[in-house]
Motif scaffolding. Structure first.
Motif, PDB file in Angstrom:
ATOM      1  N   LEU A 268      17.167 -97.440  54.777  1.00  0.00           N
ATOM      2  CA  LEU A 268      18.391 -98.229  54.613  1.00  0.00           C
ATOM      3  C   LEU A 268      18.157 -99.400  53.664  1.00  0.00           C
ATOM      4  N   LEU A 269      16.965-100.000  53.725  1.00  0.00           N
ATOM      5  CA  LEU A 269      16.650-101.087  52.806  1.00  0.00           C
ATOM      6  C   LEU A 269      16.607-100.567  51.367  1.00  0.00           C
ATOM      7  N   LEU A 270      16.003 -99.419  51.164  1.00  0.00           N
ATOM      8  CA  LEU A 270      15.979 -98.833  49.826  1.00  0.00           C
ATOM      9  C   LEU A 270      17.384 -98.560  49.316  1.00  0.00           C
ATOM     10  N   ARG A 271      18.282 -98.173  50.223  1.00  0.00           N
ATOM     11  CA  ARG A 271      19.653 -97.885  49.828  1.00  0.00           C
ATOM     12  C   ARG A 271      20.486 -99.161  49.656  1.00  0.00           C
ATOM     13  N   GLY A 272      19.881-100.350  49.951  1.00  0.00           N
ATOM     14  CA  GLY A 272      20.566-101.576  49.582  1.00  0.00           C
ATOM     15  C   GLY A 272      20.820-102.596  50.665  1.00  0.00           C
ATOM     16  N   ARG A 273      20.480-102.321  51.924  1.00  0.00           N
ATOM     17  CA  ARG A 273      20.765-103.282  52.996  1.00  0.00           C
ATOM     18  C   ARG A 273      19.520-103.512  53.851  1.00  0.00           C
ATOM     19  N   SER A 274      19.248-104.766  54.178  1.00  0.00           N
ATOM     20  CA  SER A 274      18.136-105.096  55.056  1.00  0.00           C
ATOM     21  C   SER A 274      18.491-104.725  56.497  1.00  0.00           C
ATOM     22  N   PRO A 275      17.490-104.546  57.355  1.00  0.00           N
ATOM     23  CA  PRO A 275      17.776-104.246  58.758  1.00  0.00           C
ATOM     24  C   PRO A 275      18.677-105.290  59.417  1.00  0.00           C
ATOM     25  N   ARG A 276      18.416-106.589  59.114  1.00  0.00           N
ATOM     26  CA  ARG A 276      19.225-107.642  59.729  1.00  0.00           C
ATOM     27  C   ARG A 276      20.674-107.554  59.264  1.00  0.00           C
ATOM     28  N   ALA A 277      20.883-107.282  57.972  1.00  0.00           N
ATOM     29  CA  ALA A 277      22.247-107.178  57.455  1.00  0.00           C
ATOM     30  C   ALA A 277      22.982-105.997  58.070  1.00  0.00           C
ATOM     31  N   VAL A 278      22.277-104.881  58.239  1.00  0.00           N
ATOM     32  CA  VAL A 278      22.907-103.693  58.841  1.00  0.00           C
ATOM     33  C   VAL A 278      23.316-103.978  60.280  1.00  0.00           C
ATOM     34  N   LEU A 279      22.408-104.574  61.053  1.00  0.00           N
ATOM     35  CA  LEU A 279      22.704-104.834  62.461  1.00  0.00           C
ATOM     36  C   LEU A 279      23.812-105.869  62.611  1.00  0.00           C
ATOM     37  N   ASP A 280      23.794-106.911  61.777  1.00  0.00           N
ATOM     38  CA  ASP A 280      24.856-107.921  61.850  1.00  0.00           C
ATOM     39  C   ASP A 280      26.216-107.303  61.534  1.00  0.00           C
TER      40      ASP A 280
END
Length: 446
Positions: free
Chosen positions: A187-199
């Motif tokens: 998911l980070l490679l596709r453009g979003r950090s884990p924290r951003a995805v969860l938020d």
């Protein structure tokens, strides 16, 4: 997307840092890996398939696999659209290797997160280190390729190679190991950090739970359609809650003896398995799954039922297992091998165990190409082929090819060939699995 070089940080301690406005994660170098597969999970293998099927030079892929196994890949930096590491050759010379993957657009992220928030199980699986297959399938249906496809992994290396070289291939193999442990890397490679995805998922879940504001509908001549429909048909009730566990079938322990040809033990087992299957189907229905059921033959269904005997009392397992073996035309040992195959890959793996077929035409050409590119000339094992089965001379290992082009590892145990692991697109990976298969991993007891 801009893949130009950014300003790098010097943090290689495995922590998360800010990287020129986007989140970066740095993973420490890993020790050498002797034997076994470099990708254990289905999503890790899908990542490697994008490399192995898309690279133009199979020799470079093999060289990269050897470098990754030798521990030649340094600390790995992962950030949106790019993964970077220094990879050292056998002479100690280091080359900066980059692998690029296109980021998802804002619209694609919105659709993906909307899909994920519809099923809390998908979010829970990600947090537990799993990549939910249903999320990937639903995303693909919506036009979003979460996992990389053929040719999507672009290579850039300091050695000057214009396609994947040994350095970028080694980096891809190392990333597969990272993905095994944490799918959020993808998911980070596709453009979003884990924290951003969860938020974002939390915000969407909160918004979905909030009551919708009343919206005045324009009125024209006649009656509002929604009101008319509600007047003749009340709203449907809420779906039932999923029971915590399957229901208990009625006891067949009675004073009246059973009728001739009726085995109460077998009936109790079938009733229990039916309750398990009903509970599973209800869970899928409440979760919105639309998977079509695959119709099994009587022999395949016998193996499926036998696979469910694990954990039952020994006497019960023996009695029912014998009936399933006899009814499906197998010996007890044959049924045990079939159960092991089933647990590795269901009906597809069972077919590989029990069917031998002639590899011809295009299938033969692809199999031959895969075998030639899997090893260097001085490392290639001596293989004796019969049908879709390649036996490694001087060992108790064998590779079996299925009709989808996957290689299944086998080992000879007590004079018969038995499944030894999951399938792989790369025959060298499958053979490594067979070589490392433990003697204690015997057939299931049925």
């Amino acid at each position: 997307m801009n893949h130009g070089d950014d300003t790098e940080t010097s943090r290689h301690d495995g922590t998360t840092s800010r990287y020129d406005g986007a989140t970066e994660r740095v993973f420490a170098a890993r020790p050498p890996e002797r034997g076994g597969s470099l990708a254990r999970t289905w999503w890790g293998r899908a990542w490697l398939a994008a490399l192995e099927d898309g690279a133009l030079d199979g020799a470079q892929v093999r060289a990269g696999r050897r470098l990754a196994r030798a521990g030649a890949v340094g600390a790995v930096s992962v950030r949106p659209g790019r993964v970077t590491a220094v990879v050292r050759d056998r002479d100690g010379t280091g080359q900066r290797a980059d692998v690029l993957l296109a980021e998802l657009s804002q619209g694609q992220w919105d659709r993906l997160l909307d899909l994920a928030v519809e099923r809390s199980g998908d979010v829970a699986a990600l947090l537990d280190g799993e990549m939910p297959p249903q999320l990937v399938e639903d995303a693909a249906t919506a036009g979003i390729d979460l996992l990389p496809g053929l040719g999507e992994l672009e290579a850039s290396c300091g050695c000057g190679a214009w396609d994947h070289c040994g350095h970028t291939a080694a980096l891809c193999y190392q990333v597969a190991r990272l993905l095994d442990d944490d799918p959020f890397v993808l998911l980070l490679l596709r453009g979003r950090s884990p924290r951003a995805v969860l938020d974002d998922l939390q915000a969407r879940g909160t918004a979905a739970a909030a009551p919708e504001p009343a919206v005045a509908r324009p009125r024209r001549n006649g009656v509002d359609a929604a009101q008319a429909y509600a007047a003749v048909r009340p709203p449907l009730p809420a779906p039932p809650e999923l029971p915590g566990q399957p229901g208990l079938p009625p006891s067949l322990d009675a004073e009246t003896p059973p009728a001739a040809g009726v085995d109460p033990t077998a009936l109790e087992f079938l009733a229990a398995r039916t309750a398990d299957e009903a509970h599973r189907m209800l869970a899928e229905a409440l979760g919105g799954s639309t998977h079509a059921c695959v119709e099994l033959t009587a022999g395949q269904d016998a193996v499926r039922l036998a696979a469910g005997l694990a954990g039952t009392p020994r006497a019960f397992r023996t009695a029912v297992g014998q009936r399933l073996a006899t009814g499906s035309g197998r010996t007890r040992d044959g049924l045990a091998s079939a159960v092991r195959a089933w647990r590795y890959g269901g009906a597809a793996a069972l077919s590989v165990l029990e069917e031998e077929w002639a590899v011809e035409g295009e299938a033969w050409a692809r199999a031959r190409s895969a075998l030639e590119s899997a090893w260097e000339d001085d490392e290639r094992p001596v293989l004796r082929v019969r049908g879709n089965r390649w036996t490694v001379a001087g060992t108790s290992c064998q590779l079996r090819l299925d009709r989808d082009g996957r290689w299944w590892p086998y080992r000879k145990e007590r004079g018969r060939w038995a499944p030894a692991g999951d399938a792989a697109r790369d025959p060298a990976t499958a053979l490594a699995t067979a070589m490392s298969f433990g003697d204690g991993e015997g057939d299931a007891q049925v």
